[in-house]
Design a protein around this motif. Structure first.
Motif, PDB file in Angstrom:
ATOM      1  N   GLU A   1       0.830  -1.192   0.000  1.00 23.53           N
ATOM      2  CA  GLU A   1       0.000   0.000   0.000  1.00 23.53           C
ATOM      3  C   GLU A   1       0.876   1.258   0.000  1.00 23.53           C
ATOM      4  OE1 GLU A   1       0.787  -1.141   4.275  1.00 23.53           O
ATOM      5  OE2 GLU A   1       0.289  -2.187   2.408  1.00 23.53           O
ATOM      6  N   PRO A   2       0.426   2.318  -0.684  1.00 22.60           N
ATOM      7  CA  PRO A   2       1.242   3.534  -0.760  1.00 22.60           C
ATOM      8  C   PRO A   2       1.090   4.411   0.471  1.00 22.60           C
ATOM      9  CG  PRO A   2      -0.730   3.796  -2.074  1.00 22.60           C
ATOM     10  CD  PRO A   2      -0.763   2.390  -1.547  1.00 22.60           C
ATOM     11  N   GLU A   3       1.994   5.359   0.587  1.00 26.49           N
ATOM     12  CA  GLU A   3       1.906   6.416   1.586  1.00 26.49           C
ATOM     13  C   GLU A   3       2.329   7.715   0.919  1.00 26.49           C
ATOM     14  OE1 GLU A   3       4.590   5.653   4.803  1.00 26.49           O
ATOM     15  OE2 GLU A   3       6.342   5.474   3.523  1.00 26.49           O
TER      16      GLU A   3
ATOM     17  N   LEU B   1       4.492  11.075   1.215  1.00 25.67           N
ATOM     18  CA  LEU B   1       5.630  11.596   1.961  1.00 25.67           C
ATOM     19  C   LEU B   1       5.963  13.008   1.508  1.00 25.67           C
ATOM     20  CD1 LEU B   1       8.189   8.629   2.008  1.00 25.67           C
ATOM     21  CD2 LEU B   1       6.689   9.385   3.868  1.00 25.67           C
TER      22      LEU B   1
ATOM     23  N   ARG C   1      12.327   6.332  -3.456  1.00 24.64           N
ATOM     24  CA  ARG C   1      11.087   5.564  -3.492  1.00 24.64           C
ATOM     25  C   ARG C   1      10.564   5.492  -4.923  1.00 24.64           C
ATOM     26  NH1 ARG C   1       8.437   5.053   1.585  1.00 24.64           N
ATOM     27  NH2 ARG C   1       9.993   5.421   3.219  1.00 24.64           N
TER      28      ARG C   1
ATOM     29  N   ARG D   1       5.374   2.358   0.487  1.00 25.01           N
ATOM     30  CA  ARG D   1       5.994   2.468   1.803  1.00 25.01           C
ATOM     31  C   ARG D   1       7.257   1.623   1.887  1.00 25.01           C
ATOM     32  NH1 ARG D   1       5.535  -2.306   4.203  1.00 25.01           N
ATOM     33  NH2 ARG D   1       3.617  -3.526   4.047  1.00 25.01           N
ATOM     34  N   ALA D   2       8.034   1.826   2.942  1.00 22.93           N
ATOM     35  CA  ALA D   2       9.251   1.041   3.149  1.00 22.93           C
ATOM     36  C   ALA D   2       8.897  -0.429   3.361  1.00 22.93           C
ATOM     37  CB  ALA D   2      10.026   1.581   4.345  1.00 22.93           C
TER      38      ALA D   2
ATOM     39  N   SER E   1       7.800  -2.299  -3.760  1.00 28.58           N
ATOM     40  CA  SER E   1       7.760  -0.849  -3.581  1.00 28.58           C
ATOM     41  C   SER E   1       7.036  -0.140  -4.717  1.00 28.58           C
ATOM     42  CB  SER E   1       9.184  -0.295  -3.474  1.00 28.58           C
ATOM     43  OG  SER E   1       9.839  -0.829  -2.345  1.00 28.58           O
TER      44      SER E   1
END
Length: 395
Positions: free
Chosen positions: A22-24, A26, A34, A172-173, A316
């Motif tokens: 899932e994305p975030e 930043l 990223r 996300r990481a 990623s």
């Protein structure tokens, strides 16, 4: 080779085991390295107005070769707030907005100025619009600047910022758990006897992944018992990728596969037609992908380069996660190879590449010396100096 999976098929099957996380969103200064989760469109036009590409004078080309009367100045961030009438010119600097009414820039090296009187002293502009950066030349509002799956390199970040963005949607990481197996292993820096080895693979892999969007959980050294492996796998249950190092071969003390199956893992593939790295294993344990790397250092490093790094990139959100080899000339002959693809540790010599003499999968000295991998497909005939081979730089 019967029973061995070709590298390309193993990579394909590994990446098919899971979809991107899932994305975030930043702040843009935290998003470097990223991969974009969505297309990024411009929120503004670049340049936002016609700009001068040179220091000189903004003129109307129709009056070329003049003379003109200089009526003001336009600088970056401080435009001339008046219309340039016929017979008028404005001093202008690189990056400054073109005054309304002017359409061309005469460079200062071809200008002769006496007070406010300007004449041309040279060949002059090539035509209307000479030395002008037109509005929208770089991009226009709503243009797609960066596609989903693009890695945010420094230039890509700068492009997104220029497009009006201060934050970006990214994958996300990835949580990576490292499990080093083996009764012979001792922590770095501790004394060893003749039957022991410093545990170098875990720190090596953690350093190898530095720069990728990962959170490393080093579970540590795990003895060769099913109970200890079961406990380690349970400790790694929150990871996106569980990496075991060693214990994936066929010896009596190679207990990783049995321990994984006992924990409920689904092993998708095991044993690859490659050298080094044949005992590589891939599968799933719950929501995590399991990647079993060989224990010899060169094998662990090469398989991590070809499988673990692309897997992290895939999770990623990378549009093109696989490592891309490129051609290079050989500096020295190479012999024909058998039914396994080979990834020789090599180096540059006088603009060409050569394989290192020592290719043992246990040799850390040769691995540390290597600058690149030379890929020899399975069944390759002998290669001669000057032939082209595919290489993967390591730095």
């Amino acid at each position: 080779m019967p029973g061995l999976l070709p590298v390309e098929q193993a990579q394909e099957r590994l990446l098919a085991l899971a979809s991107p996380v899932e994305p975030e969103t930043l702040p843009i200064e935290e998003a470097a390295g990223r991969w974009l989760a969505e297309d990024v469109a411009a929120r503004r036009t670049q340049p936002a107005a016609d700009l001068s590409a040179m220091d000189g004078y903004a003129i109307r080309f129709a009056e070329c070769p003049g003379p003109w009367t200089v009526v003001g100045e336009s600088a970056a961030g401080s435009p001339l707030e008046r219309y340039v009438e016929p017979g008028e010119a404005a001093r202008i600097f690189t990056g400054a907005p073109m005054p309304e009414g002017a359409d061309t820039v005469m460079v200062q090296e071809e200008a002769a100025r006496d007070g406010d009187t300007l004449r041309m002293d040279g060949k002059g502009p090539s035509g209307v619009g000479g030395n002008v950066r037109r509005k929208g030349r770089d991009f226009a509002e709503r243009d797609v600047l960066l596609a989903a799956g693009t890695k945010l390199t420094p230039p890509a970040l700068a492009l997104a910022i220029a497009g009006g963005h201060g934050a970006l949607p990214v994958g996300r990481a990835i949580r990576v758990a490292l499990i080093s197996t083996g009764d012979e292993l001792v922590p770095p820096g501790q004394p060893t006897d003749t039957a022991q080895l410093p545990a170098s693979n875990g720190p090596m892999l953690a350093a190898q992944l530095d720069g990728l969007p990962v959170k490393i959980d080093d579970i540590g050294i795990v003895p060769d018992t099913r109970e200890a492996l079961a406990k380690a796998l349970d400790a790694a249950s929150d990871a996106d990728i569980i990496v075991t190092i060693g214990g994936a071969s066929v010896g009596d003390h190679d207990l990783v596969r049995p321990a994984l199956r006992a924990a409920g893992a689904d092993i998708d593939f095991w044993r690859i037609a490659m050298k080094p790295g044949k005992p590589l294993m891939g599968g799933r344990l719950g929501e995590a992908i399991v990647l079993g790397l060989p224990g010899n250092p060169a094998s662990a490093f090469v398989t991590a380069k070809l499988f673990l790094e692309p897997l992290i990139a895939h999770l990623s959100g990378a549009g093109d996660p696989l490592s891309r080899f490129r051609p290079a000339p050989l500096a020295a002959d190479l012999p024909a190879i058998g039914k396994r693809a080979e990834y020789l540790r090599g180096r540059w010599r006088d603009g060409a590449v050569e394989a290192l003499t020592q290719q043992s999968s246990a040799s850390l000295a040769a691995l540390a010396e290597a600058e690149l991998l030379i890929h020899r497909p399975a069944g390759s005939a002998a290669a001669r100096a000057g032939d082209t081979v595919d290489i993967l730089p390591l730095a």
